[in-house]
Write an enzyme that holds these catalytic residues in place. Structure first.
Site, PDB file in Angstrom:
ATOM      1  N   CYS A 116      49.423  52.228  39.092  1.00 15.11           N
ATOM      2  CA  CYS A 116      50.817  51.788  39.290  1.00 15.11           C
ATOM      3  C   CYS A 116      51.822  52.664  38.544  1.00 15.11           C
ATOM      4  CB  CYS A 116      50.977  50.342  38.844  1.00 15.11           C
ATOM      5  SG  CYS A 116      49.784  49.254  39.589  1.00 15.11           S
ATOM      6  N   HIS A 257      58.085  48.424  37.396  1.00 16.04           N
ATOM      7  CA  HIS A 257      57.027  48.289  38.399  1.00 16.04           C
ATOM      8  C   HIS A 257      56.957  46.821  38.822  1.00 16.04           C
ATOM      9  CE1 HIS A 257      53.328  48.175  40.475  1.00 16.04           C
ATOM     10  NE2 HIS A 257      52.639  47.632  39.481  1.00 16.04           N
ATOM     11  N   ASN A 287      52.955  43.732  45.164  1.00 11.17           N
ATOM     12  CA  ASN A 287      52.673  44.872  44.294  1.00 11.17           C
ATOM     13  C   ASN A 287      52.159  46.028  45.154  1.00 11.17           C
ATOM     14  OD1 ASN A 287      51.597  46.737  42.514  1.00 11.17           O
ATOM     15  ND2 ASN A 287      50.451  45.240  41.295  1.00 11.17           N
TER      16      ASN A 287
HETATM   17  O1  UT7 Z   1      49.941  46.291  38.789  1.00 13.14           O
HETATM   18  C1  UT7 Z   1      48.935  46.468  37.830  1.00 13.14           C
HETATM   19  C2  UT7 Z   1      48.955  45.468  36.778  1.00 13.14           C
HETATM   20  N1  UT7 Z   1      48.756  44.148  37.295  1.00 13.14           N
HETATM   21  C3  UT7 Z   1      49.330  43.134  36.684  1.00 13.14           C
HETATM   22  O2  UT7 Z   1      50.072  43.365  35.767  1.00 13.14           O
HETATM   23  C4  UT7 Z   1      49.004  41.741  37.108  1.00 13.14           C
HETATM   24  C5  UT7 Z   1      48.856  40.863  35.890  1.00 13.14           C
HETATM   25  N2  UT7 Z   1      48.420  39.514  36.133  1.00 13.14           N
HETATM   26  C6  UT7 Z   1      49.125  38.598  36.858  1.00 13.14           C
HETATM   27  O3  UT7 Z   1      50.131  38.919  37.451  1.00 13.14           O
HETATM   28  C7  UT7 Z   1      48.679  37.147  36.821  1.00 13.14           C
HETATM   29  O4  UT7 Z   1      47.709  36.999  35.837  1.00 13.14           O
HETATM   30  C8  UT7 Z   1      48.127  36.614  38.186  1.00 13.14           C
HETATM   31  C9  UT7 Z   1      49.283  36.451  39.144  1.00 13.14           C
HETATM   32  C10 UT7 Z   1      47.095  37.555  38.727  1.00 13.14           C
HETATM   33  C11 UT7 Z   1      47.501  35.250  37.963  1.00 13.14           C
HETATM   34  O5  UT7 Z   1      48.450  34.337  37.396  1.00 13.14           O
HETATM   35  P1  UT7 Z   1      48.070  33.461  36.130  1.00 13.14           P
HETATM   36  O6  UT7 Z   1      49.197  32.579  35.868  1.00 13.14           O
HETATM   37  O7  UT7 Z   1      47.642  34.406  35.043  1.00 13.14           O
HETATM   38  O8  UT7 Z   1      46.876  32.599  36.655  1.00 13.14           O
HETATM   39  P2  UT7 Z   1      45.419  32.477  36.059  1.00 13.14           P
HETATM   40  O9  UT7 Z   1      44.607  33.675  36.427  1.00 13.14           O
HETATM   41  O10 UT7 Z   1      45.501  32.096  34.630  1.00 13.14           O
HETATM   42  O11 UT7 Z   1      44.888  31.240  36.897  1.00 13.14           O
HETATM   43  C12 UT7 Z   1      45.464  29.925  36.728  1.00 13.14           C
HETATM   44  C13 UT7 Z   1      44.821  29.010  37.726  1.00 13.14           C
HETATM   45  C14 UT7 Z   1      43.301  29.103  37.752  1.00 13.14           C
HETATM   46  O12 UT7 Z   1      42.776  27.818  37.991  1.00 13.14           O
HETATM   47  P3  UT7 Z   1      42.154  26.961  36.772  1.00 13.14           P
HETATM   48  O13 UT7 Z   1      41.056  27.819  36.201  1.00 13.14           O
HETATM   49  O14 UT7 Z   1      43.294  26.784  35.820  1.00 13.14           O
HETATM   50  O15 UT7 Z   1      41.702  25.709  37.440  1.00 13.14           O
HETATM   51  C15 UT7 Z   1      43.031  29.955  38.968  1.00 13.14           C
HETATM   52  O16 UT7 Z   1      41.784  29.723  39.546  1.00 13.14           O
HETATM   53  O17 UT7 Z   1      45.265  29.335  39.044  1.00 13.14           O
HETATM   54  C16 UT7 Z   1      44.137  29.525  39.889  1.00 13.14           C
HETATM   55  N3  UT7 Z   1      44.491  30.536  40.875  1.00 13.14           N
HETATM   56  C17 UT7 Z   1      45.079  30.237  42.045  1.00 13.14           C
HETATM   57  N4  UT7 Z   1      45.481  29.064  42.586  1.00 13.14           N
HETATM   58  C18 UT7 Z   1      46.072  29.118  43.788  1.00 13.14           C
HETATM   59  C19 UT7 Z   1      44.303  31.869  40.802  1.00 13.14           C
HETATM   60  N5  UT7 Z   1      44.770  32.455  41.921  1.00 13.14           N
HETATM   61  C20 UT7 Z   1      45.259  31.464  42.705  1.00 13.14           C
HETATM   62  C21 UT7 Z   1      45.865  31.445  43.964  1.00 13.14           C
HETATM   63  N6  UT7 Z   1      46.265  30.256  44.461  1.00 13.14           N
HETATM   64  N7  UT7 Z   1      46.094  32.572  44.677  1.00 13.14           N
END
Ligand code: UT7
Length: 330
Positions: A116, A257, A287
């Protein structure tokens, strides 16, 4: 302020595939919801390639627009750098497809892989190339087809990415009042396992049975990457400001980004700046990795949010990890 040997961006262009994938479409594919995606990422829809398309088509289209807006022809270009993680082929490179598609007969061409941060890495290389040879013209492209490396069964990643291309033309100018002022390029491989795309590299044979099928797609431990991204983006921004004796409020526009609206919001809060100073289009494109900043540059200028003479800060963070910041007078 006069910049003795300046590298300036003459113009920009962009192109995205017409096919749009909305959050509602994704609801039918994996266990997710429009509400969750908007709340956790800020994304509403993204453009993705149709099955019979290739990203070089859009990289060439974006480049043609940048050339046209600069009043230049393809034969005027000395070098093409294409930042990409997802070229049509490993060989020929995407930059060569652009070179041939444009008819840029005297240009050298190479691809740059810095995820990125790739577009900002390319901009900094271009800056060095033209500073001492101001007559040179470079085409810098960021183009990605992340949909081709997305596991459409993995809800933790498939809601995030989009495809597209952005391009700029850069040249040098002596004693100018605009151009690149300073930059930071960085890398830290100590956490590289948090964001990977293993299949397709040379560690494994094609379709090697030792490599699970999901490794042919992008894998990410999102929460961990999020924490590092917020910390690093803030660090680069503050370092660039501090060493140029600037305060956040001196900036006219920040183009970060576009990985997650919450990462952008975090940076905005840390810099204590109003929303208008941050350009955001993640809601429409998701993204797009190396394409995200050139697409945003193009749109910011078109919408009148980026104007000649503005002090602009661009910051990026991506897999590897790589990171980059560029401070420039537009
Ligand atoms: O471009 C290169 C660099 N990339 C980045 O900088 C991306 C960085 N990371 C992120 O943007 C975020 O971490 C994500 C958007 C990928 C995820 O968001 P989050 O708030 O960190 O969610 P999480 O991974 O902590 O997941 C929270 C919950 C989980 O459920 P439990 O374990 O709490 O029951 C996930 O399973 O949300 C669940 N979850 C979803 N639910 C509905 C994860 N993906 C989804 C989804 N829809 N698509």
């Amino acid at each position: 302020m006069q910049i003795k040997k300046a590298s300036v961006i003459l113009s920009s262009g962009m192109a995205v595939p017409p096919k749009v994938l909305t959050n509602y479409d994704l609801e039918k594919m994996v266990d997710t919801s429009d509400e969750w995606i908007i709340e956790r990422t800020g994304i509403k829809e993204r453009h993705i390639l149709d099955n019979n398309e290739v990203i070089s088509t859009y990289a060439i289209e974006a480049s043609k627009e940048a050339l046209k807006r600069a009043g230049l022809q393809a034969k005027d270009i000395d070098l093409i750098i294409c930042a990409t993680l997802t070229p049509d082929y490993l060989m020929p490179s995407l930059s060569i497809l652009i070179q041939n598609g444009l008819g840029a007969v005297k240009a050298g061409a190479f691809d740059l892989s810095a995820t990125c941060s790739g577009f900002l890495y390319a901009l900094c290389i271009g800056d060095q190339f033209v500073r001492n040879n101001p007559e040179r013209k470079i085409l810098i492209v960021g183009a990605e087809a992340l949909s081709r490396k997305t596991n459409w069964q993995d809800r933790t990643t498939c809601v995030l990415f989009g495809d597209g291309a952005g391009a700029v033309i850069m040249t040098g100018q002596e004693n100018h009042d605009r151009g690149i002022i300073d930059f930071i390029l960085g890398a830290d491989g100590s956490n590289s396992h948090l964001l990977t795309l293993k299949g397709g590299g040379s560690a494994y044979f094609p379709l090697d049975e030792k490599l699970p099928p999901e490794e042919y797609y992008i894998r990410m431990q999102g929460r961990e990457v999020f924490k590092i991204a917020t910390r690093v983006m803030e660090k680069i921004a503050l370092e660039l400001l501090e060493r140029n004796n600037l305060k956040p409020e001196d900036l006219d526009l920040i183009i970060p980004h576009q990985a997650n609206l919450r990462i952008i919001e975090y940076l905005r809060e840390r810099l204590n700046l109003p929303k208008e100073k941050f350009f955001v289009n993640i809601d429409r494109y998701g993204n797009t990795s190396a394409a995200s900043i050139p697409i945003a540059l193009y749109e910011a200028e078109k919408e009148g949010k980026l104007q000649r003479g503005n002090l602009l800060l661009m910051v990026a963070f991506g897999g590897g990890f790589t990171y980059a910041g560029v401070l420039m007078r537009w």
